[in-house]
Design a protein around this motif. Structure first.
Motif, PDB file in Angstrom:
ATOM      1  N   SER A 191      55.169  44.446  52.088  1.00 40.75           N
ATOM      2  CA  SER A 191      55.720  44.668  53.477  1.00 40.75           C
ATOM      3  C   SER A 191      56.794  43.402  53.291  1.00 40.75           C
ATOM      4  CB  SER A 191      54.622  44.724  54.575  1.00 40.75           C
ATOM      5  OG  SER A 191      53.394  45.469  54.208  1.00 40.75           O
ATOM      6  N   ILE A 192      58.187  43.884  54.144  1.00 39.58           N
ATOM      7  CA  ILE A 192      59.184  43.661  54.271  1.00 39.58           C
ATOM      8  C   ILE A 192      59.817  44.230  55.665  1.00 39.58           C
ATOM      9  CG2 ILE A 192      61.751  43.230  53.299  1.00 39.58           C
ATOM     10  CD1 ILE A 192      60.775  43.992  50.563  1.00 39.58           C
ATOM     11  N   PRO A 193      60.473  43.208  56.373  1.00 41.00           N
ATOM     12  CA  PRO A 193      60.766  43.488  57.855  1.00 41.00           C
ATOM     13  C   PRO A 193      61.514  44.297  57.879  1.00 41.00           C
ATOM     14  CG  PRO A 193      60.028  41.697  57.652  1.00 41.00           C
ATOM     15  CD  PRO A 193      59.503  41.905  56.247  1.00 41.00           C
ATOM     16  N   THR A 194      62.322  45.158  58.419  1.00 40.31           N
ATOM     17  CA  THR A 194      63.249  46.323  58.481  1.00 40.31           C
ATOM     18  C   THR A 194      64.756  44.957  59.592  1.00 40.31           C
ATOM     19  OG1 THR A 194      62.914  46.655  60.534  1.00 40.31           O
ATOM     20  CG2 THR A 194      62.617  48.223  58.208  1.00 40.31           C
ATOM     21  N   SER A 195      64.048  44.392  59.715  1.00 36.67           N
ATOM     22  CA  SER A 195      64.774  43.634  60.860  1.00 36.67           C
ATOM     23  C   SER A 195      65.441  42.928  59.389  1.00 36.67           C
ATOM     24  CB  SER A 195      64.351  42.107  62.052  1.00 36.67           C
ATOM     25  OG  SER A 195      63.298  41.517  60.910  1.00 36.67           O
ATOM     26  N   VAL A 196      65.441  42.387  58.474  1.00 35.66           N
ATOM     27  CA  VAL A 196      65.615  41.657  57.465  1.00 35.66           C
ATOM     28  C   VAL A 196      66.474  42.413  56.382  1.00 35.66           C
ATOM     29  CG1 VAL A 196      64.740  39.720  57.796  1.00 35.66           C
ATOM     30  CG2 VAL A 196      64.194  41.540  55.437  1.00 35.66           C
ATOM     31  N   LEU A 197      66.920  43.858  56.757  1.00 35.45           N
ATOM     32  CA  LEU A 197      67.345  44.625  55.671  1.00 35.45           C
ATOM     33  C   LEU A 197      68.561  45.423  55.448  1.00 35.45           C
ATOM     34  CD1 LEU A 197      63.866  46.830  54.258  1.00 35.45           C
ATOM     35  CD2 LEU A 197      65.455  44.691  53.014  1.00 35.45           C
ATOM     36  N   GLU A 198      69.252  44.111  56.897  1.00 34.54           N
ATOM     37  CA  GLU A 198      70.457  45.023  57.673  1.00 34.54           C
ATOM     38  C   GLU A 198      71.550  44.691  56.147  1.00 34.54           C
ATOM     39  OE1 GLU A 198      73.540  44.027  61.327  1.00 34.54           O
ATOM     40  OE2 GLU A 198      71.668  42.512  60.739  1.00 34.54           O
ATOM     41  N   GLY A 199      72.332  46.137  56.175  1.00 25.86           N
ATOM     42  CA  GLY A 199      73.603  46.017  54.802  1.00 25.86           C
ATOM     43  C   GLY A 199      72.845  46.038  53.568  1.00 25.86           C
ATOM     44  N   ALA A 200      71.158  46.028  53.721  1.00 21.73           N
ATOM     45  CA  ALA A 200      70.841  46.336  51.845  1.00 21.73           C
ATOM     46  C   ALA A 200      70.523  48.284  51.394  1.00 21.73           C
ATOM     47  CB  ALA A 200      69.561  45.081  52.269  1.00 21.73           C
ATOM     48  N   ASP A 201      70.280  47.739  50.666  1.00 22.58           N
ATOM     49  CA  ASP A 201      70.768  49.337  49.844  1.00 22.58           C
ATOM     50  C   ASP A 201      69.388  49.342  48.658  1.00 22.58           C
ATOM     51  OD1 ASP A 201      73.272  50.281  51.941  1.00 22.58           O
ATOM     52  OD2 ASP A 201      74.008  49.596  49.681  1.00 22.58           O
ATOM     53  N   ARG A 202      69.853  48.374  47.798  1.00 21.57           N
ATOM     54  CA  ARG A 202      68.176  48.029  46.997  1.00 21.57           C
ATOM     55  C   ARG A 202      68.252  46.717  47.110  1.00 21.57           C
ATOM     56  NH1 ARG A 202      68.320  52.281  43.682  1.00 21.57           N
ATOM     57  NH2 ARG A 202      70.504  53.536  43.497  1.00 21.57           N
TER      58      ARG A 202
END
Length: 225
Positions: A191-202
């Protein structure tokens, strides 16, 4: 003599009554005059009425008569504004519908890259799919040990980074702390919080055994969009 006394007494009483009435009337007039100070009689003259209508009472705004052309122009401007707002709302709704309609195909295209597999020393890490649930990105993963020795993992050492090299917070659930050498596949989620995925594609994911760190399971180019 007795009659004269009666007449005199009567006259005295009349004088006293007249004096008391006069004093009482003067006193009442004085009180009424004091109470009516500052009150003036309305001016009923026609010229005065016209003048009073022209004057604006203090603290009020004068009545302004709008021109018909200005009223029509204001109404048209409001109609145009409402039309633009309605058009914008329709565009937003259409965009949302397009997004919803594209979501399944995008998900299929993303999941077409799966499974992503990494092997080392008989141990296999397989990432089967990625999906988002509310504010969490879930990676469906599995581990399998086809070696001859059990392997221990400490998932707090699980290393996840994005395509910019930024480390991301992640937690694993359902995976065994010790992987037996029987070739059985054990499934779990990362599980990864989407709040830390800003600008991430891969994403890239690295897992090593504990405490020896003799094997290294590493996957990269995990699509998240």
């Amino acid at each position: 003599m007795k009659l004269n006394s009666t007449v005199a007494l009567t006259l005295v009483l009349l004088v006293l009554m007249l004096g008391a009435g006069l004093v009482s009337g003067m006193w009442g007039f004085a009180l009424g005059h004091e109470a009516l100070k500052g009150v003036s009689q309305p001016d009923a003259r026609p010229t005065a009425k016209t003048k009073n209508y022209k004057e604006t009472p203090a603290g009020t705004q004068p009545l302004v008569m709008l021109k018909e052309a200005d009223i029509i122009k204001s109404v048209n401007v409001r109609k145009q504004g409402k039309g633009k707002q309605a058009k914008a709302d329709k565009n937003d709704e259409a965009s949302e519908k397009r997004t919803k309609s594209l979501s399944p195909s995008e998900s299929t295209a993303t999941n077409a890259a799966f499974p992503i597999v990494s092997k080392d020393k008989g141990v296999t890490l397989e990432i089967r799919s990625v999906q988002q649930q509310q504010d969490t990105l879930l990676l469906d993963v599995s581990l399998k040990n086809e070696g001859d020795q059990p392997v221990k993992f400490l998932y707090s050492f699980l290393d996840v980074t994005d395509n910019r090299g930024r480390p991301l917070s992640a937690s694993a659930e359902g995976l065994p702390g010790e992987l037996p050498p029987n070739g059985e596949s054990f499934s779990g989620t990362v599980s990864i919080p989407t709040s830390v995925l800003e600008g991430a594609d891969r994403l890239s994911l690295t897992l090593t055994d504990y405490p020896d760190q003799q094997l290294r399971l590493q996957t990269s180019d995990i699509p998240v969009r």
